[in-house]
Design an enzyme around this catalytic site. Structure first.
Site, PDB file in Angstrom:
ATOM      1  N   SER A   1      13.731   4.102   4.063  1.00 31.83           N
ATOM      2  CA  SER A   1      13.874   4.324   2.621  1.00 31.83           C
ATOM      3  C   SER A   1      12.869   3.529   1.802  1.00 31.83           C
ATOM      4  O   SER A   1      13.176   3.018   0.731  1.00 31.83           O
ATOM      5  CB  SER A   1      15.297   4.004   2.166  1.00 31.83           C
ATOM      6  N   GLY A   2      11.630   3.426   2.328  1.00 30.76           N
ATOM      7  CA  GLY A   2      10.520   2.957   1.511  1.00 30.76           C
ATOM      8  C   GLY A   2       9.909   4.143   0.788  1.00 30.76           C
ATOM      9  O   GLY A   2      10.481   5.238   0.733  1.00 30.76           O
TER      10      GLY A   2
ATOM     11  N   ARG B   1      -7.328  -1.562   6.647  1.00 29.43           N
ATOM     12  CA  ARG B   1      -6.837  -0.832   5.482  1.00 29.43           C
ATOM     13  C   ARG B   1      -7.476  -1.321   4.192  1.00 29.43           C
ATOM     14  O   ARG B   1      -7.547  -2.520   3.936  1.00 29.43           O
ATOM     15  CB  ARG B   1      -5.311  -0.989   5.376  1.00 29.43           C
TER      16      ARG B   1
ATOM     17  N   HIS C   1       0.499  -8.544   7.921  1.00 31.15           N
ATOM     18  CA  HIS C   1       0.850  -7.846   6.689  1.00 31.15           C
ATOM     19  C   HIS C   1       1.085  -6.354   6.876  1.00 31.15           C
ATOM     20  O   HIS C   1       2.099  -5.832   6.417  1.00 31.15           O
ATOM     21  CB  HIS C   1      -0.267  -8.064   5.666  1.00 31.15           C
TER      22      HIS C   1
ATOM     23  N   GLU D   1       3.856   3.582   7.049  1.00 27.99           N
ATOM     24  CA  GLU D   1       3.313   2.591   7.972  1.00 27.99           C
ATOM     25  C   GLU D   1       3.689   2.885   9.418  1.00 27.99           C
ATOM     26  O   GLU D   1       3.011   2.432  10.340  1.00 27.99           O
ATOM     27  CB  GLU D   1       3.782   1.187   7.573  1.00 27.99           C
TER      28      GLU D   1
ATOM     29  N   GLU E   1      -9.465  -4.393  -6.587  1.00 26.77           N
ATOM     30  CA  GLU E   1      -9.139  -5.304  -5.498  1.00 26.77           C
ATOM     31  C   GLU E   1     -10.257  -5.281  -4.466  1.00 26.77           C
ATOM     32  O   GLU E   1     -11.227  -4.527  -4.598  1.00 26.77           O
ATOM     33  CB  GLU E   1      -7.783  -4.927  -4.880  1.00 26.77           C
TER      34      GLU E   1
ATOM     35  N   LEU F   1       0.643   2.351  -0.387  1.00 26.28           N
ATOM     36  CA  LEU F   1       1.643   3.055  -1.193  1.00 26.28           C
ATOM     37  C   LEU F   1       1.201   4.495  -1.439  1.00 26.28           C
ATOM     38  O   LEU F   1       2.012   5.424  -1.396  1.00 26.28           O
ATOM     39  CB  LEU F   1       1.864   2.325  -2.518  1.00 26.28           C
TER      40      LEU F   1
ATOM     41  N   ARG G   1     -10.438  -7.396   3.876  1.00 28.48           N
ATOM     42  CA  ARG G   1      -9.384  -8.366   4.195  1.00 28.48           C
ATOM     43  C   ARG G   1      -9.570  -9.056   5.533  1.00 28.48           C
ATOM     44  O   ARG G   1      -9.281 -10.250   5.668  1.00 28.48           O
ATOM     45  CB  ARG G   1      -8.020  -7.665   4.185  1.00 28.48           C
TER      46      ARG G   1
ATOM     47  N   LYS H   1      18.150   1.315   7.603  1.00 26.33           N
ATOM     48  CA  LYS H   1      18.634   0.158   8.358  1.00 26.33           C
ATOM     49  C   LYS H   1      19.445  -0.793   7.494  1.00 26.33           C
ATOM     50  O   LYS H   1      20.443  -1.360   7.941  1.00 26.33           O
ATOM     51  CB  LYS H   1      17.429  -0.563   8.959  1.00 26.33           C
TER      52      LYS H   1
ATOM     53  N   HIS I   1      -2.937 -10.381   5.855  1.00 24.08           N
ATOM     54  CA  HIS I   1      -3.280 -10.632   4.452  1.00 24.08           C
ATOM     55  C   HIS I   1      -3.839 -12.049   4.339  1.00 24.08           C
ATOM     56  O   HIS I   1      -3.280 -12.989   4.897  1.00 24.08           O
ATOM     57  CB  HIS I   1      -2.050 -10.479   3.562  1.00 24.08           C
TER      58      HIS I   1
ATOM     59  N   GLY J   1      -1.033  -2.487  -6.213  1.00 26.60           N
ATOM     60  CA  GLY J   1      -0.715  -1.243  -6.886  1.00 26.60           C
ATOM     61  C   GLY J   1      -0.987  -0.020  -6.048  1.00 26.60           C
ATOM     62  O   GLY J   1      -0.934  -0.048  -4.817  1.00 26.60           O
TER      63      GLY J   1
END
Length: 494
Positions: A8-9, A363, A328, A352, A110, A369, A268, A31, A224, A45
């Protein structure tokens, strides 16, 4: 169709809503409570709103560059092409992205993005805003929600996914389905240091592996760069560096420029490795200096980070914050096509949990998102469409001959011991010997493991399975690329 969505993301909620709106009978199992998971913790974002001089093509180029040559160009094209519609949908469902005095969306930049194209909500609370809006949308429908239900396995008959097995309140239950969509998130708790919430133990990927589904790129775990170096783990968004914050060593040097000409805004993996190396060399934390941004702007732009760091005793407007990398985001997972289909008919994967090919070896910030929304909608649209399952070789590479079978050499198993082993040997900086050592221990633990009966023991079994698959994949990829970095032989630990 009778559809079960697990997770449920943003990916699971988007899939469930689109499937319900298309007329399918949807059962959403999760879960924890509805909306639990990594999405609500996302400070960054959603990339995909293009201002002057920017375009979807430039966004695609940045994504491909960050992926170190391993991103799937067709998947990236889908991501940037469908992104505008998905962002518009989030707005229509009630996500209040930040806007300027003129009413236009505020765009941030970013690391590794060539332009400011990222929308945020509540400054640094984008994921929480998205989760609230999508949960409210689900609650407003008639679709069935089953909370606090642990996915223990897939039910497969004659090579076709036919349902899920759940553990709930100590009881085993089975749900039949015409299609199953796995959106259970990543596996950050493979590692001793992670930004992921408790419960992110790779359950969907492990269940798919046991069922024989193809997986790929598990060796690509993104670390991250900037987690507050104080327990419990707390992420300090990359957007802070996008606003001008710098990384300093003990000598007050901006040392990341030694590794990449973009310094703090390098990809990253580069920044995370630079921090890890410098901290090890100097025996002290690297510091994130945001003092030049000013107290007022920090509080306005990053209210959550401002509040939490002050609650922890730090005044980041006056002094730099100590930071460290942490696991991350998993770029690999269950292999899917552009509509979420896996190598098992009837089984889909999104978010994911899936390996769509978008991220390649690294990534690009704020693409996750977007990926969940884009591919969740596409998977829902593909339900009931008569198309063959993805044809791809299953599972993971064969064991390496380097790996010993010395079960007595292994220390006692615990989840913490597993996480520390993965952090040390299968983390930011890897060696061939270290990966072989890790596999020897992991296989000894697997050989001695008792059948799981509780949620915690099922999680441990999933982590062990994924740890072995991750270390095996890392050992077989002998060339450093993106988030997978092999130290040269002269630097290996003995």
């Amino acid at each position: 169709m009778n559809v079960v969505v697990a997770g449920s993301g943003i990916a699971g909620l988007t899939t469930a809503l689109h499937a319900h709106e298309a007329g399918h009978r949807v059962t959403l199992v999760t879960k924890g409570a509805l909306g639990d998971g990594s999405t609500g913790f996302a400070q960054g974002g959603v990339a995909g709103v293009y201002g002057p001089g920017d375009s979807a093509a430039r966004h695609a180029a940045d994504t491909l560059d960050a992926g170190a040559g391993l991103s799937d160009a067709a998947a990236v094209d889908v991501l940037v092409r469908d992104g505008a519609a998905r962002i518009a949908e989030l707005i229509a469902r009630g996500v209040a992205f930040d806007r300027g005095p003129d009413g236009e969306l505020l765009l941030g930049r970013e690391a590794a993005h060539s332009h400011a194209r990222i929308v945020h909500a509540g400054g640094d609370a984008t994921g929480a805003a998205i989760s609230r809006a999508l949960v409210a949308a689900v609650r407003a429908t008639a679709l069935t929600v089953v909370e606090h239900a642990f996915l223990s396995d897939l039910i497969v008959h004659s090579g076709v996914a036919r349902g899920v097995r759940l553990l709930r309140d100590g009881e085993v239950a089975e749900l039949e389905a015409d299609a199953i969509v796995l959106a259970t998130g990543g596996a950050g708790h493979l590692y001793a240091h992670t930004t992921n919430p408790i419960g992110t133990t790779g359950d969907g990927i492990a269940a798919a592996l046991r069922a024989g589904a193809a997986v790929a790129d598990l060796e690509f775990m993104q670390f991250h760069p900037t987690i507050l170096d104080a327990e419990p783990a707390f992420l300090v968004s990359e957007a802070v560096r996008g606003e001008g914050a710098t990384l300093l060593d003990e000598d007050d040097r901006r040392f990341v420029f030694d590794s990449h000409p973009d310094g703090e805004l390098a990809p990253r993996d580069v920044v995370a490795r630079a921090i890890a190396r410098r901290a090890a060399e100097q025996g002290a934390s690297v510091r994130l200096d945001a003092t030049m941004i000013g107290a007022e702007r920090l509080a306005q732009r990053f209210p959550t980070i401002d509040r939490v760091t002050r609650e922890r005793g730090f005044d980041w407007a006056a002094a730099p914050l100590p930071v460290t990398p942490a696991a991350h985001y998993l770029m690999g997972g269950i292999v899917t096509d552009l509509d979420g289909r896996t190598s098992i008919p009837g089984l889909f994967a999104v978010g994911e949990t899936a390996r769509t090919g978008v991220h390649g070896a690294n990534r690009l910030a704020s693409n996750s998102l977007l990926e969940g929304a884009v591919f969740g909608a596409r998977a829902a649209a593909a339900l009931g469409v008569s198309t063959p399952a993805l044809r791809v070789a299953p599972a993971v590479p064969a064991p390496s001959p380097m790996v010993r079978r010395d079960r007595e050499a292994a220390p006692a198993f615990s989840r913490r011991a597993l996480q520390q082993l993965m952090w040390r040997e299968v983390g930011l900086l890897r060696t061939e010997r270290g990966l072989a050592r890790a596999l020897t221990t992991l296989r000894a633990w697997i050989a001695d493991a008792a059948p799981p009966t509780t949620v915690a023991s099922h999680e441990d079994a999933n982590l062990l399975l994924l740890a072995e698959a991750t270390a095996t994949a890392a050992l077989h990829r002998t060339v450093s690329v993106g988030a997978h970095y092999i130290e040269t032989p002269e630097l290996e630990r003995v």
